[in-house]
Enzyme design. Structure first.
Site, PDB file in Angstrom:
ATOM      1  N   ARG A  89      -5.800 -34.792  53.910  1.00 28.30           N
ATOM      2  CA  ARG A  89      -4.480 -35.292  53.395  1.00 28.30           C
ATOM      3  C   ARG A  89      -4.407 -36.805  53.972  1.00 28.30           C
ATOM      4  O   ARG A  89      -3.900 -37.790  52.848  1.00 28.30           O
ATOM      5  CB  ARG A  89      -3.339 -34.495  53.980  1.00 28.30           C
ATOM      6  CG  ARG A  89      -3.472 -32.769  53.421  1.00 28.30           C
ATOM      7  CD  ARG A  89      -2.458 -32.188  54.418  1.00 28.30           C
ATOM      8  NE  ARG A  89      -1.182 -32.431  53.955  1.00 28.30           N
ATOM      9  CZ  ARG A  89       0.090 -32.055  54.786  1.00 28.30           C
ATOM     10  NH1 ARG A  89      -0.322 -31.192  55.812  1.00 28.30           N
ATOM     11  NH2 ARG A  89       1.098 -32.222  54.364  1.00 28.30           N
ATOM     12  N   LEU A 103      -6.163 -24.135  59.761  1.00 35.10           N
ATOM     13  CA  LEU A 103      -5.876 -24.796  58.438  1.00 35.10           C
ATOM     14  C   LEU A 103      -4.358 -24.740  58.504  1.00 35.10           C
ATOM     15  O   LEU A 103      -3.777 -23.963  59.277  1.00 35.10           O
ATOM     16  CB  LEU A 103      -6.243 -23.784  57.449  1.00 35.10           C
ATOM     17  CG  LEU A 103      -7.635 -23.347  56.854  1.00 35.10           C
ATOM     18  CD1 LEU A 103      -7.845 -22.508  55.940  1.00 35.10           C
ATOM     19  CD2 LEU A 103      -8.411 -24.508  56.592  1.00 35.10           C
ATOM     20  N   ASP A 104      -3.743 -25.959  57.833  1.00 32.61           N
ATOM     21  CA  ASP A 104      -2.462 -26.375  57.845  1.00 32.61           C
ATOM     22  C   ASP A 104      -1.737 -24.920  57.431  1.00 32.61           C
ATOM     23  O   ASP A 104      -2.274 -24.365  56.735  1.00 32.61           O
ATOM     24  CB  ASP A 104      -2.112 -27.265  56.931  1.00 32.61           C
ATOM     25  CG  ASP A 104      -2.755 -28.607  57.594  1.00 32.61           C
ATOM     26  OD1 ASP A 104      -2.961 -28.839  58.854  1.00 32.61           O
ATOM     27  OD2 ASP A 104      -2.711 -29.636  56.692  1.00 32.61           O
ATOM     28  N   LYS A 105      -0.457 -24.737  57.569  1.00 35.75           N
ATOM     29  CA  LYS A 105       0.034 -23.720  57.141  1.00 35.75           C
ATOM     30  C   LYS A 105       0.044 -23.633  55.740  1.00 35.75           C
ATOM     31  O   LYS A 105       0.074 -22.265  55.227  1.00 35.75           O
ATOM     32  CB  LYS A 105       1.713 -23.951  57.738  1.00 35.75           C
ATOM     33  CG  LYS A 105       2.844 -23.020  56.757  1.00 35.75           C
ATOM     34  CD  LYS A 105       4.172 -23.327  57.347  1.00 35.75           C
ATOM     35  CE  LYS A 105       5.217 -22.385  56.614  1.00 35.75           C
ATOM     36  NZ  LYS A 105       6.665 -22.767  56.705  1.00 35.75           N
TER      37      LYS A 105
END
Length: 325
Positions: A245, A135-137
Site C-alpha cells: 500500500r 495480513l491487514d484486516k
C-alpha cells in the site's frame, strides 16, 4: 501538558502503555469548559500528544479486563491445506489476524485456537500462537500458521529470509489508480512509521529496507477510453507493515479503495463507468488480495504452492472496470 502525561499524573493505577492504548483506541474523551456538563458532546482524542487546556474535562472509559490468553471462538475458516505441522487459510476481509487493542476477540487467532485446539505453536506468544506473518484486516488471501514449535521456527526463518535463498514467495493482486508507464518494475524505498500520523507507515530515509516487485496484468480504461486503473501482480522481497500500500502510493498508483494511502484519488472515481463506481463504492476496503503463497514444508522440505482466486467483491470490481459502462 500532553494528554498522556496528564493521564499518567491523575491515573497512576494505569500504566503509561495502557493509557496510550486507551487513547489510540478512542477511549479517552475531552470536553471543553463550555460543554463539560454535556457528556454527549465530549470528543474522543486519539493523539497522546494532544495539549490539554485548563478547564478541560477528561473522561477515561476503561473496558473490563480481558484475559491476556485468547480463547477459541467458532469463527468459520476457509482452510486451503492442513496437516500435523501447518494450516493454510484463505483469510476473508474484515478479519484481524491476532488480538490487539480494540480487537481483543473475533480474530483469526481465536478461530485457529478453536479449529486446531492445543496444537498451535506457542512461540509467537500467548496472543499470537502459530502466527508467522500477517495480513491487514481488510486484505484478503492466503496465510499460513504453525501447529508446533518446530514448524514455527522453520516458517519464521523462511519469512525472515524473504525468499532470498529459499522457495518462499508471496504474491498479491492489487487494483491501482492509473497505469504504470512500463510493464513491470520494482519499488525499492525504505519504510518507517509516519512522522505525524502514527497509525500509518511512510517511505522515509533511514527506514527499514523495503522492496516490492510488480508487473501489469491488465489495464482498465475510463469512459473516454484513457487508462484509469490497472491490475498489478506484486511480489514481496521484504515484509514491512502496509508495504504494498505504501510503495504503490509512493509510486503514484495507490490502491483503489484505500482511504489511508490514497484519499486524494477519490475524485478519479468520476472517470469510471457507472457499474465500476458502484462496485468501488461497495468495496469499503483496499483492493488487495494475497493470491500466491509458496513455502518449503518445515518437516519434509517439499516445496508447496497455493493460489487463491479473487474474492467475490474484487471479481465484481474487475468485471465492472472492464465493462467501462
Amino acid at each position: 501538558m500532553r494528554l498522556d502525561r496528564v493521564l499518567a499524573t491523575h491515573s497512576p493505577e494505569l500504566s503509561r502503555s495502557r493509557l496510550k492504548s486507551l487513547i489510540l483506541a478512542g477511549q479517552v474523551l475531552v470536553a471543553k469548559p463550555s460543554i463539560a456538563q454535556d457528556s454527549a458532546k465530549a470528543a474522543p482524542i486519539r493523539d497522546p500528544a494532544y495539549h490539554v487546556a485548563a478547564g478541560d474535562t477528561i473522561t477515561i472509559d476503561v473496558p473490563p479486563a480481558i484475559s491476556a490468553e485468547p480463547k477459541g471462538e467458532a469463527i468459520a475458516l476457509d482452510v486451503v491445506y492442513e496437516d500435523d505441522d501447518l494450516i493454510v487459510v484463505n483469510k476473508p476481509k474484515g478479519l484481524v489476524v491476532h488480538p490487539a487493542a480494540g480487537h481483543e476477540t473475533g480474530t483469526l487467532v481465536n478461530a485457529l485456537i478453536a479449529h486446531c485446539g492445543e496444537s498451535l505453536s506457542g512461540i509467537g506468544g500467548v496472543r499470537r500462537p502459530g502466527i508467522v506473518h500477517r495480513l491487514d484486516k481488510d486484505t484478503t488471501g492466503l496465510m499460513v500458521a504453525a501447529k508446533n514449535d518446530a514448524a514455527h521456527k522453520s516458517l519464521s526463518a523462511q519469512f525472515a529470509d524473504h525468499g532470498r535463498t529459499g522457495a518462499l514467495q508471496r504474491g498479491y493482486l492489487a487494483f491501482v489508480w492509473g497505469l504504470p508507464n512500463r510493464p513491470h518494475g520494482t519499488v525499492d524505498a525504505p519504510i518507517d512509521r509516519h512522522p505525524y500520523a502514527r497509525e500509518k507507515m511512510a517511505v522515509r530515509a533511514g527506514g527499514r529496507e523495503a522492496i516490492t516487485h510488480w508487473e501489469v496484468r491488465e489495464a482498465f480504461n475510463s469512459r473516454d477510453g484513457k487508462p484509469v486503473a490497472a491490475l498489478l501482480a506484486c511480489q514481496l522481497a521484504t515484509g514491512r507493515t502496509h508495504q504494498i500500500r505504501v510503495h504503490l502510493a509512493h509510486a503514484g498508483h495507490p490502491l483503489l479503495g484505500d482511504g489511508v494511502y490514497g484519499p486524494h484519488f477519490k475524485t478519479k472515481a468520476n472517470q469510471l463507468g457507472s457499474s465500476a463506481r458502484t462496485a468501488l463504492g461497495a468495496l469499503e476496503r483496499q483492493a488487495l488480495h494475497a493470491y500466491l503463497l509458496v513455502i518449503e514444508h518445515p518437516r519434509t522440505g517439499e516445496v508447496l504452492r497455493w493460489e487463491a482466486d479473487l474474492p467475490e467483491d474484487l471479481l465484481l470490481l474487475k468485471a465492472a472496470l472492464a465493462a467501462t459502462e
